[in-house]
Design a protein around this motif. Structure first.
Motif, mmCIF file in Angstrom:
data_model
loop_
_atom_site.group_PDB
_atom_site.id
_atom_site.type_symbol
_atom_site.label_atom_id
_atom_site.label_comp_id
_atom_site.label_asym_id
_atom_site.label_seq_id
_atom_site.Cartn_x
_atom_site.Cartn_y
_atom_site.Cartn_z
ATOM 1 N N LEU A 12 0.823 -1.210 0.000
ATOM 2 C CA LEU A 12 0.000 0.000 0.000
ATOM 3 C C LEU A 12 0.859 1.263 0.000
ATOM 4 O O LEU A 12 1.788 1.382 0.793
ATOM 5 N N THR A 13 0.545 2.178 -0.892
ATOM 6 C CA THR A 13 1.159 3.513 -0.857
ATOM 7 C C THR A 13 0.228 4.418 -0.069
ATOM 8 O O THR A 13 -0.941 4.574 -0.414
ATOM 9 N N TYR A 14 0.752 4.995 1.023
ATOM 10 C CA TYR A 14 -0.050 5.868 1.894
ATOM 11 C C TYR A 14 0.756 7.139 2.130
ATOM 12 O O TYR A 14 1.879 7.084 2.631
ATOM 13 N N LYS A 15 0.203 8.292 1.742
ATOM 14 C CA LYS A 15 0.952 9.547 1.900
ATOM 15 C C LYS A 15 0.053 10.653 2.450
ATOM 16 O O LYS A 15 -1.120 10.751 2.091
ATOM 17 N N ASN A 16 0.652 11.494 3.308
ATOM 18 C CA ASN A 16 -0.066 12.630 3.888
ATOM 19 C C ASN A 16 0.274 13.891 3.090
ATOM 20 O O ASN A 16 1.241 14.592 3.380
ATOM 21 N N TYR A 17 -0.552 14.168 2.087
ATOM 22 C CA TYR A 17 -0.292 15.311 1.196
ATOM 23 C C TYR A 17 -0.319 16.629 1.959
ATOM 24 O O TYR A 17 0.452 17.545 1.664
ATOM 25 N N GLU A 18 -1.220 16.729 2.953
ATOM 26 C CA GLU A 18 -1.355 17.999 3.687
ATOM 27 C C GLU A 18 -0.044 18.402 4.357
ATOM 28 O O GLU A 18 0.291 19.592 4.420
ATOM 29 N N ASP A 19 0.723 17.427 4.848
ATOM 30 C CA ASP A 19 1.990 17.750 5.516
ATOM 31 C C ASP A 19 3.002 18.313 4.523
ATOM 32 O O ASP A 19 3.642 19.335 4.773
ATOM 33 N N ASP A 20 3.125 17.658 3.380
ATOM 34 C CA ASP A 20 4.081 18.114 2.370
ATOM 35 C C ASP A 20 3.671 19.464 1.788
ATOM 36 O O ASP A 20 4.518 20.329 1.529
ATOM 37 N N LEU A 21 2.372 19.656 1.583
ATOM 38 C CA LEU A 21 1.888 20.916 1.007
ATOM 39 C C LEU A 21 2.141 22.078 1.965
ATOM 40 O O LEU A 21 2.611 23.138 1.549
ATOM 41 N N PHE A 22 1.834 21.886 3.240
ATOM 42 C CA PHE A 22 2.038 22.975 4.206
ATOM 43 C C PHE A 22 3.522 23.242 4.459
ATOM 44 O O PHE A 22 3.907 24.373 4.746
ATOM 45 N N GLU A 23 4.343 22.221 4.327
ATOM 46 C CA GLU A 23 5.792 22.421 4.452
ATOM 47 C C GLU A 23 6.323 23.265 3.290
ATOM 48 O O GLU A 23 7.312 23.989 3.438
ATOM 49 N N ALA A 24 5.667 23.165 2.155
ATOM 50 C CA ALA A 24 6.096 23.911 0.962
ATOM 51 C C ALA A 24 5.595 25.353 0.962
ATOM 52 O O ALA A 24 5.941 26.144 0.077
ATOM 53 N N LYS A 25 4.797 25.703 1.956
ATOM 54 C CA LYS A 25 4.086 26.982 2.007
ATOM 55 C C LYS A 25 4.971 28.212 1.752
ATOM 56 O O LYS A 25 4.591 29.111 1.023
ATOM 57 N N GLY A 26 6.170 28.233 2.321
ATOM 58 C CA GLY A 26 7.030 29.417 2.201
ATOM 59 C C GLY A 26 7.672 29.592 0.840
ATOM 60 O O GLY A 26 8.080 30.703 0.493
ATOM 61 N N SER A 27 7.780 28.523 0.074
ATOM 62 C CA SER A 27 8.468 28.612 -1.221
ATOM 63 C C SER A 27 7.747 27.768 -2.271
ATOM 64 O O SER A 27 8.284 26.803 -2.807
ATOM 65 N N ILE A 113 -3.396 5.554 -1.242
ATOM 66 C CA ILE A 113 -4.179 6.359 -0.300
ATOM 67 C C ILE A 113 -3.466 7.682 -0.070
ATOM 68 O O ILE A 113 -2.297 7.703 0.314
ATOM 69 N N TYR A 114 -4.184 8.785 -0.294
ATOM 70 C CA TYR A 114 -3.623 10.110 -0.050
ATOM 71 C C TYR A 114 -4.545 10.871 0.895
ATOM 72 O O TYR A 114 -5.750 10.967 0.637
ATOM 73 N N THR A 115 -3.994 11.404 1.970
ATOM 74 C CA THR A 115 -4.805 12.232 2.865
ATOM 75 C C THR A 115 -4.563 13.700 2.530
ATOM 76 O O THR A 115 -3.547 14.053 1.922
ATOM 77 N N CYS A 116 -5.497 14.551 2.942
ATOM 78 C CA CYS A 116 -5.355 15.981 2.652
ATOM 79 C C CYS A 116 -6.255 16.782 3.582
ATOM 80 O O CYS A 116 -7.055 16.232 4.334
ATOM 81 N N VAL A 117 -6.096 18.096 3.514
ATOM 82 C CA VAL A 117 -7.025 19.053 4.133
ATOM 83 C C VAL A 117 -7.556 19.868 2.963
ATOM 84 O O VAL A 117 -6.784 20.505 2.249
ATOM 85 N N ASN A 118 -8.872 19.825 2.740
ATOM 86 C CA ASN A 118 -9.398 20.498 1.541
ATOM 87 C C ASN A 118 -10.472 21.544 1.832
ATOM 88 O O ASN A 118 -11.197 21.957 0.950
ATOM 89 N N GLY A 119 -10.560 21.964 3.095
ATOM 90 C CA GLY A 119 -11.526 23.010 3.416
ATOM 91 C C GLY A 119 -12.942 22.500 3.531
ATOM 92 O O GLY A 119 -13.895 23.164 3.143
ATOM 93 N N LEU A 120 -13.077 21.286 4.083
ATOM 94 C CA LEU A 120 -14.384 20.679 4.372
ATOM 95 C C LEU A 120 -15.208 20.419 3.116
ATOM 96 O O LEU A 120 -16.423 20.530 3.126
ATOM 97 N N ASN A 121 -14.523 20.073 2.027
ATOM 98 C CA ASN A 121 -15.226 19.631 0.824
ATOM 99 C C ASN A 121 -15.485 18.129 0.930
ATOM 100 O O ASN A 121 -15.748 17.638 2.014
ATOM 101 N N GLN A 122 -15.379 17.391 -0.153
ATOM 102 C CA GLN A 122 -15.715 15.962 -0.131
ATOM 103 C C GLN A 122 -14.908 15.205 0.926
ATOM 104 O O GLN A 122 -13.733 15.469 1.126
ATOM 105 N N SER A 123 -15.553 14.230 1.582
ATOM 106 C CA SER A 123 -14.869 13.420 2.597
ATOM 107 C C SER A 123 -13.923 12.417 1.959
ATOM 108 O O SER A 123 -12.760 12.305 2.328
ATOM 109 N N ILE A 124 -14.449 11.653 1.006
ATOM 110 C CA ILE A 124 -13.674 10.621 0.299
ATOM 111 C C ILE A 124 -13.799 10.887 -1.198
ATOM 112 O O ILE A 124 -14.901 11.061 -1.708
ATOM 113 N N VAL A 125 -12.655 10.921 -1.878
ATOM 114 C CA VAL A 125 -12.657 11.127 -3.324
ATOM 115 C C VAL A 125 -11.971 9.938 -3.973
ATOM 116 O O VAL A 125 -10.925 9.488 -3.505
ATOM 117 N N LEU A 126 -12.587 9.418 -5.024
ATOM 118 C CA LEU A 126 -12.017 8.244 -5.689
ATOM 119 C C LEU A 126 -11.685 8.538 -7.136
ATOM 120 O O LEU A 126 -12.423 9.243 -7.814
#
Length: 311
Positions: A12-27, A113-126
């Motif tokens: 299984l590939t499981y990644k937390n996109y929200e962490d990487d995206l917020f880490e990239a915030k400054g640049s 499986i990719y997790t994210c924070v999307n501003g309370l839009n869809q819960s599960i996207v396929l």
């Protein structure tokens, strides 16, 4: 239903996109090409369809993405996700569920499986071989944003971490095994939904039934105590073979409760009854595999062979 999957590899590939995206915030301009390469299809799904900021070659992309990442609500949601969601535990739950999936469906592709924070839009996207999980939709029934946004209480009750994997497995099953387009009767929708919950049960056999279907203990108890009465009522009032879309909506779709069965009943009592029919069918036909069940679109055949008779 309990099986030994200790030797099964989930791959299984499981990644937390929200962490990487917020880490990239400054640049962002520097980091986005790397995120795009690493997350590929999910990167596109997230930016185009979940938060609607377009793609990097669009003029306003970086401005809009920066605005999204600096939005007070989004920042707060990310903080709450980090505080309330145990991401390592969640990953282990997904691995365990997909070990079961691999056991029953050895030739099927295991989705990323990719997790994210999307501003309370869809819960599960396929998408093809991909499940996106919006962690900000699972922050707990006590999270004050949810009622303020007008989300109904019966939905908020299931917006917590323990529901993530069962929701994901349920929706994955519905895309892998869509309902027969010719199915128009209430009983057919009931049994189709029942087979989806039976699938969740096979993927997470240790999970409490309340979490598989999203009922409270009291609601589940109501269903168990009223099973025969509910089934008889639907049979005697010719509801089982009704093709009225409103009847399907009333008895099978989600809602606060089913009024004819009292306010103590949960919504989706028809789906729960369908689940009991499928359980009875599988118990009385032990030679039928889970794969065969999921591929069987003759829901009336399942009913006839189930020997289902609640007392």
């Amino acid at each position: 239903m309990k099986i030994d999957v200790s030797d099964v590899k989930a791959n299984l590939t499981y990644k937390n996109y929200e962490d990487d995206l917020f880490e990239a915030k400054g640049s962002l301009e520097e980091e986005i090409p790397m995120l795009q390469e690493e997350y590929s299809r999910f990167f596109e799904l997230f930016n185009l369809h979940m938060i609607g900021v377009g793609m990097p070659d669009d003029d306003e992309f970086f401005t809009q993405l920066e605005s999204f990442l600096n939005d007070t609500m989004i920042v707060n949601l990310k903080e709450q996700v980090d505080l309330r969601i145990n991401k390592n535990e969640l990953e282990q739950e997904f691995i365990e569920a997909f070990k079961h999936y691999r056991y029953y469906f050895p030739n099927k592709v295991v989705p990323d499986i990719y997790t994210c924070v999307n501003g309370l839009n869809q819960s599960i996207v396929l998408a093809d071989s991909l499940i996106g999980v919006s962690l900000d939709k699972y922050l707990g029934a006590d999270f004050d944003y949810y009622p303020r946004l007008g989300i109904p209480a019966y939905k908020i009750r299931n917006m917590h971490q323990q529901k993530i994997v069962s929701d994901a497995m349920y929706f994955w099953a519905t895309t892998e095994y869509p309902i027969n387009l010719k199915a128009s009767k209430v009983i057919e929708s009931m049994i189709y939904q029942g087979s989806m919950y039976y699938f969740v049960e096979a993927m997470q056999p240790e999970l409490n039934d309340t979490l598989k279907i999203g009922f409270t203990e009291k609601q589940l108890e109501f269903c168990q105590n009223s099973e025969a009465n509910m089934w008889n009522y639907m049979a005697e009032n010719n509801l089982l073979f009704s093709t009225n879309r409103m009847d399907i909506k009333r008895y099978v779709d989600d809602g606060p409760y089913v009024s004819v069965f009292s306010t103590e009943s949960p919504g989706r009592v028809g789906a729960w009854l369908g689940w009991q029919i499928v359980r009875s069918y599988m118990k009385n036909n032990p030679e039928v595999t889970l794969k065969q069940l999921m591929e069987n679109q003759d829901y009336l055949y399942i009913l006839n062979q189930s020997g289902y008779q609640p007392d």
